[in-house]
Each structure stands twice: as C-alpha cells, then as structure tokens.
Enzyme design. Structure first.
Site, short mmCIF file in Angstrom:
data_model
loop_
_atom_site.label_atom_id
_atom_site.label_comp_id
_atom_site.label_asym_id
_atom_site.label_seq_id
_atom_site.Cartn_x
_atom_site.Cartn_y
_atom_site.Cartn_z
N GLY A 1 -0.22 77.54 -18.71
CA GLY A 1 1.20 77.65 -19.02
C GLY A 1 2.02 76.64 -18.24
N GLY B 1 4.47 75.29 -15.30
CA GLY B 1 4.82 75.60 -13.92
C GLY B 1 3.88 74.98 -12.91
N ILE C 1 2.10 76.40 -10.57
CA ILE C 1 0.82 77.08 -10.31
C ILE C 1 -0.25 76.60 -11.29
CG2 ILE C 1 -0.38 79.30 -10.28
CD1 ILE C 1 2.20 80.55 -9.20
N GLU D 1 -1.40 75.90 -25.63
CA GLU D 1 -0.18 75.47 -26.31
C GLU D 1 0.29 74.13 -25.79
OE1 GLU D 1 1.94 78.93 -25.42
OE2 GLU D 1 2.38 78.40 -23.36
N GLY E 1 4.02 81.66 -24.99
CA GLY E 1 2.71 82.03 -25.51
C GLY E 1 1.93 82.96 -24.60
#
Length: 445
Positions: free
Chosen positions: A229, A231, A233, A252, A350
C-alpha cells in the site's frame, strides 16, 4: 516470409486518422469550454493528474455552478477545491489526498466510502454517470494507440463510459504495457503538452518504520507475491527483502523503492501462480526513476483496478502478502485506516480488497502495519476502542496479522481475550498497563 504489403487504402486510412487527430487539437482553455454547470467531471488519478486541464477548468469558476469533480487521490494542485469556489465546484472524493483533505474537513467537498475494486462498477452501471473525463496519456503510436501511462487505475473504465474525453497528450508520459491502451479516435478534444509528469518522491523512513519493516520481512517467505500500500512502512519493507528470492508483484501500485529489487532480480515474478513473469498493477506513484523503469517494460502489465483488486483474482496467487497501514487498531482487532475521529484522512482504497484476497490465498498473509504510538509517543495507536467517529475500514473478522515495531500479533481465529492479550503485547510499553486495565474491566482478561 514476405513483408505485409502496405496498400493505398491502408495509407489513406492512417492519414485520415491523424488528420482527425490534428482537427481535435486545441488549448486547455478551449477544451474545457465544453464543461457545463451541473455536470460531473472525472479527473485522472495519482501522478497522471492532468494538471493543465484542471487549472483551466478552475479558471472558469465564475461561469460554472454545481460541477461535480470526481477522482481518487491526485498529485499536484486541486484548484477547484480552493475556498470560495464551492458554489462552482463540488469535489467528490473516492479517496482523499492531501490536496483536498481540508476541503472535505470544512464541508466544501464530499467523501465516498467505497472499496477501490468496486468503483468502476459505479460508473459502468450508471450509478455514477460521467459527463467529461480529463485524462493524461502518452502520444499515439503509428497505429494511433495511446496509453494511460503511470495510471490505468479506474480511468480506462471511466473513458469507456464518459460522454466526452479530453486528453492531455504528453511525450513525457511513459508508454506502459498491459490493458492500458486507448485509440486517439476516442478523444473529443486533444491538448498537446510537454509538462513534467507529477511526482511523489519517497520520504526517508523513520527508525520506527524500519523496525516495523524488519518484523514484516521476517514473515515473508521466498516465492511470495506482494501487495504494498501507500506509505513509508510499505516502502521500508522493500529494504529488508534483499535476502529473499523469487518475489512477485500483484498490487494496485508500486513505488520507487521497488526498482532496486527488480534490478537485483529479487522481484522476478517467476514463482507467481497467476501471470508468471509479470508484475500486475494498476498505477505507480513515484518519480522519473520509476517512470523510466516502467516505460515500455514488458515485465509490467497495467490493468484496471476492477481486476487488480478483485479478491478472487488476488487469491489465485499463492503466498500472497498484503501489507497495508492503519491509523489505529482496537483491542478486538477493528482497523480504522481512513479517518482521525470524524475527520476523513484518506479512504478505503484497496485495503479490504487485498486483505480478503490474501486471506484466501494458499499460504497468504494479510498484514496491517502501524507504529505503536503517535505524537512523540504520547498517544497509543493500539487503543481500547476506536475514537468517536472513527470508521472501521477492515473488520475484526478480516484481520490476520497486526505488526508494530514491538512485534507481530496473529489474530485470525482467536477469541477477543486472545486478541486483546496479543495486541497489548505489541503496544508501546508505556500504554500496556492502561490497555490491560481496560481489558480487565471489560472482562476480556
């Protein structure tokens, strides 16, 4: 084998197509004249944001009323969401980025809670009709086909249903592969530019993010397929995968941090059970480094998010690893990832699509990752209960792994008592006594 004979008819058809292209060319200001009051305008997402078109549209504010502007997160400016323009434009956010967050908070813009993989159905079913689509594409090839470049996402499907398409054609847009093509004849207006493609450079991950990333890397096996995703992290995780082998991508999106692992052959997609040899994604968020890497690169296949984010497709990948972030997690495992109390911060994106897909994958691991604290260790992000107004993005039944800098908690199939104990163990030590007291008072412990 003899070469295909180029007939006079073929040459004339090609010439006619490019003559039509020239006839549609105009300035951004001329193109957006087609937008009328009470219409719905879709804007290409992420770093593909056609900023020249949106700026020209915003300048028409005095003569427009109640124009809905629909999009996911976009890079760059969002002039139509500025204070004072709310009578002219009403932004409808399918995911809230930093350039429209204040407008949503102040009630000048709206937020639609929706899974990323389900947005296109809203458009194709007619539930969210689009009058005008503003997109940015690579130039046409000799056959007249452009690509959606750094972002297929929901945009290709929107263009199949929008009444009018205004294309910002830019030679700096990477020419990407996969389900990313659109013929130049589909455009109603064409604005040729040579603008830089907007960028979202990676920030330097904090020491906390590095500690979280190391904990995540420990549970990733060789041969896994990754979803990462947005970010620091997820970006940091990639730094700790350099000793892994045969990783793949079904996501994604990817960011700049992935380029090194591709170059080193660590991500090679060879062990994938779906689309072996190919990285499957919907868009990229990064800088020219990444854009140059995906340009005409056959290892990458861009697809609409209705495909990349379909849990049934995701689940076909063995050892599917989904890594997503959160704002806070309560002691039963409920995940808030889109708001801080009542204030919308981002969106569903997502996260649930991939959490559910990874959960159904053979050997899959859905992971929620977050720092244990916020505000310089003064606020715990492992909480007794979610804040008032906070939304549940991922339900407690969908959560498997929760990872902080203090370790990983496995929650799936566990009782509330077991969940509370496991989450307290990965909370910041300063808050464990307080969390334990709450759990005891609720008779969870």
């Amino acid at each position: 084998m003899p070469k295909k004979r180029v007939t006079k008819k073929i040459l004339l058809e090609a010439l006619s197509a490019f003559e039509s292209y020239r006839e549609k060319c105009c300035t951004a200001e001329e193109a957006v004249e087609v937008i009328q009051s009470n219409q719905t305008v879709y804007v290409h997402s992420g770093c593909a944001h056609p900023e020249r078109l949106t700026k020209a549209m915003a300048k028409r504010a005095p003569e427009l009323r109640n124009v809905k502007v629909v999009h996911l997160m976009t890079a760059g400016s969002a002039d139509y969401a500025k204070p004072g323009l709310q009578e002219s434009f009403r932004h409808v956010g399918l995911f809230v980025g930093g350039n429209v967050r204040q407008a949503v908070k102040e009630g000048r813009a709206d937020f639609v809670p929706v899974h990323l993989g389900e947005i296109e159905e809203l458009v194709s079913s007619g539930a969210m009709p689009i009058d005008v689509a503003l997109v940015q594409v690579s130039p046409p090839n000799k056959h007249g086909y452009c690509t959606f470049g750094v972002g297929v996402d929901t945009t290709k499907t929107v263009c199949e249903h929008a009444r009018i398409i205004i294309a910002q054609v830019n030679p700096r847009m990477p020419r990407t592969r996969g389900y990313t093509y659109i013929h130049m004849s589909e455009f109603d207006y064409i604005v040729e530019t040579d603008d830089r493609i907007l960028e979202l450079p990676m920030g330097k991950p904090s020491e906390t993010s590095h500690r979280i990333a190391r904990n995540i890397a420990d549970i990733i096996e060789d041969g896994s397929t990754l979803q990462l995703g947005i970010g620091e992290i997820p970006d940091a995780v990639l730094y700790y995968l350099k000793n892994k082998k045969d990783l793949g991508i079904h996501s994604e999106m990817v960011s700049d941090a992935s380029v090194e692992l591709f170059d080193k052959g660590i991500i090679n997609n060879e062990k994938k059970t779906v689309h072996p040899g190919k990285a499957i994604l919907g868009f990229v968020l990064g800088t020219k480094l990444l854009y140059d890497f995906v340009d005409d690169n056959p290892m990458f296949e861009f697809h609409p998010t209705k495909y990349t984010n379909d849990p049934s497709v995701i689940a076909l990948n063995d050892k599917m690893i989904a890594i997503n972030s959160a704002i806070e997690v309560d002691l039963t495992g409920q995940v808030c990832a889109d708001s801080v109390g009542y204030n919308i911060y981002s969106g569903f994106g997502g996260q649930v699509d991939f959490m559910r897909g990874a959960a159904r994958s053979r050997g899959g691991k859905p992971i929620i990752a977050l720092p244990a604290t916020a505000r310089n260790d003064t606020v715990s992000r492992i909480v007794p209960h979610l804040k008032e107004g906070a939304g549940v993005v991922t339900s407690r039944a969908d959560v498997h792994y929760v990872v902080t800098e203090f370790g990983a908690a496995y929650l799936h199939g566990k009782s509330v008592r077991e969940r509370a104990r496991a989450l307290i163990d990965i909370a910041h030590p300063n808050f464990r006594e307080e969390l334990t007291k709450f759990a005891v008072e609720r008779r969870w412990l």
